[in-house]
Design a protein around this motif. Structure first.
Motif, mmCIF file in Angstrom:
data_model
loop_
_atom_site.group_PDB
_atom_site.id
_atom_site.type_symbol
_atom_site.label_atom_id
_atom_site.label_comp_id
_atom_site.label_asym_id
_atom_site.label_seq_id
_atom_site.Cartn_x
_atom_site.Cartn_y
_atom_site.Cartn_z
ATOM 1 N N HIS A 157 59.658 43.473 39.995
ATOM 2 C CA HIS A 157 60.976 43.469 40.633
ATOM 3 C C HIS A 157 60.798 43.795 42.113
ATOM 4 C CE1 HIS A 157 65.209 43.964 41.324
ATOM 5 N NE2 HIS A 157 65.499 43.842 40.039
ATOM 6 N N CYS A 158 60.568 42.766 42.938
ATOM 7 C CA CYS A 158 60.207 43.008 44.339
ATOM 8 C C CYS A 158 61.417 43.109 45.249
ATOM 9 C CB CYS A 158 59.276 41.917 44.843
ATOM 10 S SG CYS A 158 60.104 40.402 45.320
ATOM 11 N N PHE A 179 56.217 37.171 44.546
ATOM 12 C CA PHE A 179 56.558 36.636 43.227
ATOM 13 C C PHE A 179 55.582 37.069 42.136
ATOM 14 C CE2 PHE A 179 57.592 33.232 46.433
ATOM 15 C CZ PHE A 179 58.889 33.669 46.640
ATOM 16 N N MET A 182 56.268 37.743 38.014
ATOM 17 C CA MET A 182 57.570 37.187 37.626
ATOM 18 C C MET A 182 57.401 35.945 36.770
ATOM 19 S SD MET A 182 59.848 37.452 41.076
ATOM 20 C CE MET A 182 60.083 39.013 41.916
ATOM 21 N N ASN A 183 58.368 35.722 35.884
ATOM 22 C CA ASN A 183 58.407 34.459 35.171
ATOM 23 C C ASN A 183 59.082 33.419 36.062
ATOM 24 O OD1 ASN A 183 61.267 34.699 34.899
ATOM 25 N ND2 ASN A 183 61.016 35.863 32.995
ATOM 26 N N HIS A 184 59.180 32.182 35.569
ATOM 27 C CA HIS A 184 59.684 31.094 36.410
ATOM 28 C C HIS A 184 61.114 31.347 36.866
ATOM 29 C CE1 HIS A 184 60.249 27.053 37.976
ATOM 30 N NE2 HIS A 184 61.362 26.965 37.268
ATOM 31 N N GLU A 185 61.969 31.787 35.938
ATOM 32 C CA GLU A 185 63.365 32.015 36.285
ATOM 33 C C GLU A 185 63.504 33.105 37.341
ATOM 34 O OE1 GLU A 185 67.558 33.396 34.113
ATOM 35 O OE2 GLU A 185 65.811 32.841 32.900
ATOM 36 N N GLU A 186 62.750 34.204 37.185
ATOM 37 C CA GLU A 186 62.789 35.289 38.169
ATOM 38 C C GLU A 186 62.276 34.820 39.521
ATOM 39 O OE1 GLU A 186 62.010 38.998 35.046
ATOM 40 O OE2 GLU A 186 60.330 37.917 35.960
ATOM 41 N N THR A 187 61.210 34.024 39.489
ATOM 42 C CA THR A 187 60.647 33.508 40.738
ATOM 43 C C THR A 187 61.653 32.646 41.484
ATOM 44 O OG1 THR A 187 58.378 33.547 39.886
ATOM 45 C CG2 THR A 187 58.824 32.076 41.735
ATOM 46 N N ARG A 189 64.865 32.784 41.365
ATOM 47 C CA ARG A 189 65.911 33.640 41.937
ATOM 48 C C ARG A 189 65.427 34.284 43.234
ATOM 49 N NH1 ARG A 189 67.284 35.419 36.522
ATOM 50 N NH2 ARG A 189 66.038 37.300 36.828
ATOM 51 N N MET A 190 64.157 34.727 43.226
ATOM 52 C CA MET A 190 63.619 35.350 44.435
ATOM 53 C C MET A 190 63.423 34.323 45.546
ATOM 54 S SD MET A 190 63.530 38.535 44.118
ATOM 55 C CE MET A 190 62.725 38.713 45.704
#
Length: 258
Positions: A157-158, A179, A182-187, A189-190
């Motif tokens: 969680h960066c 990133f 992170m999984n793809h969805e989190e990436t 979002r970032m």
């Protein structure tokens, strides 16, 4: 577009090892420039040179035309070169909001004694820092986590690290593998978050291993290999560059978006 940061002939030697060798490039205002390269290419050393955590053997770094090479890291940060780290939380047992408030003290008007004594200037600073922290957390979608203890944030969680960086009012924000973990969805979002910061006027330099994210987020890319710059250009130019493809041989082609 004006140049925010200029790296000119920067070299760093550790004994007989040349970790970074005569690298030059610039970062323009309000752009996202990514530095990529295989493991051991010199990316981390370059980042430390730019943020003044290391002194160059030769060459220099300039921010808005002013030489910052060799300054203490906190002085470079006060001038506007702010680096975030893969380990995002500085005070793990404090709340997310308090972490961001503390980061504002880099630009406080009151002295340390003033904060201890509760002077008028210190009180004004504290009120302004609290308001600014709330605005930053809202901007990054962290308002609902303001009172959460920092150590309880999920791995990778960066956003807190970025919030801490924004609290210092940077001219250029250096993101170190934002990133990671992170999984793809989190990436994605970032990626959207960082691009939104650029659209709001922030200049961003990042080092990252996630090549699909790099190709999506970057305005331009600099590629290092064995400490030397081997390519510079737009994502499409980098994907078609023979030297870059050769540097990444031994990995799956998809690793560089081909």
């Amino acid at each position: 577009m004006a140049e925010m940061l200029e790296v000119s002939g920067i070299t760093k030697r550790f004994g007989g090892l040349v970790a970074v060798n005569n690298v030059s490039f610039s970062v323009r205002e309000k752009e996202i420039l990514s530095v990529i390269g295989p493991n051991g290419a010199g990316k981390s050393t370059l980042f430390k040179l730019i943020s003044s955590f290391l002194r160059p053997t030769s060459g220099e770094v300039r921010l808005k035309g002013e030489r910052i090479s060799g300054l203490a890291p906190h002085i470079a940060a006060r001038k506007g070169v702010v680096r975030t780290f893969q380990e995002t939380t500085i005070f793990k047992n404090m709340s997310v909001r308090d972490n961001v408030i503390i980061a504002h003290h880099l630009r406080s008007k009151a002295s340390l004694v003033g904060f201890f004594l509760g002077t008028g200037t210190a009180t004004t600073d504290e009120a302004a820092f609290g308001q600014s922290a709330d605005e930053i957390l809202k901007l990054l979608g962290l308002a609902q986590l303001a009172d959460e203890t920092a150590r309880n944030l999920p791995h990778g969680h960066c956003a807190l690290g970025i919030a801490i960086g924004l609290a210092t009012d940077p001219s250029i924000l250096l993101l170190d593998e934002p990133f990671a973990g992170m999984n793809h969805e989190e990436t994605m979002r970032m990626v959207a978050m960082v691009r939104r910061l650029r659209d709001l006027g922030l200049t961003i330099l990042l080092v990252e291993h996630d090549m699909p994210a790099v190709m999506k987020i970057s305005d331009r890319i600099v590629v290092l290999n064995f400490g030397q710059k081997i390519a510079e250009g737009t994502p499409s130019e980098i994907q078609a560059n023979d030297k870059v493809i050769e540097a990444y041989l031994g990995s799956e082609d998809e690793a560089i978006g081909l």
